[in-house]
Enzyme design. Sequence first.
Site, short mmCIF file in Angstrom:
data_model
loop_
_atom_site.label_atom_id
_atom_site.label_comp_id
_atom_site.label_asym_id
_atom_site.label_seq_id
_atom_site.Cartn_x
_atom_site.Cartn_y
_atom_site.Cartn_z
N LYS A 1 4.10 -6.65 8.66
CA LYS A 1 3.73 -5.39 8.02
C LYS A 1 4.82 -4.37 8.30
CE LYS A 1 -0.06 -2.08 7.62
NZ LYS A 1 -1.42 -1.74 8.09
N GLY B 1 0.84 -1.18 0.00
CA GLY B 1 0.00 0.00 0.00
C GLY B 1 0.87 1.23 0.00
N ASP C 1 -9.34 2.32 8.19
CA ASP C 1 -9.01 1.96 6.80
C ASP C 1 -9.70 0.66 6.41
OD1 ASP C 1 -7.80 2.33 4.32
OD2 ASP C 1 -6.00 1.22 4.88
#
Length: 157
Positions: free
Chosen positions: A47, A27, A140
């Site tokens: 992540k 992302g 999100d």
Amino acid sequence: MSASPTTYRPPARTLGRYELRQVLGQGAQSSVWRAFDPRLDREVALKLHRAQASDPQALELWLREARAVSRLSHPHIVPIFEADVHEQHPYLVFELVEGRTLAQRLREQGAMPAADAVKLLSGVLEALMHAHQAGVIHRDLKPSNILIDHTGRARVM
């Protein structure tokens, strides 16, 4: 003397103790890797945030959010195992959920039958309610942040 192409294995890319094996998604702010934790002998999802950890206020906010999420325990929320910083890059370690995202599912198969969609999204709503009751807001939520595991259960990332 050189190793033959069949025996040569390039060094593993690592982040701290984790061996980064495959990019699972990217992302604007982070990338998610399939990684291996040799200490616990298991695969995880890691992540890695692109932002530098040089801003103490931003790092404290990130760590506060990670702590809040780590306290959540719900069957429709992917649990966080660890939050750390390696060479000025913050990262989170989650349970690796085998499956695909809701976005992938919709791209591959199109719209879901109404009954399946209601069942899937009921789990998502239960997860959000649990998080909100604990003071955690997702910020999100989108199909690419909802995993569907091998049993068909929605798992909010």
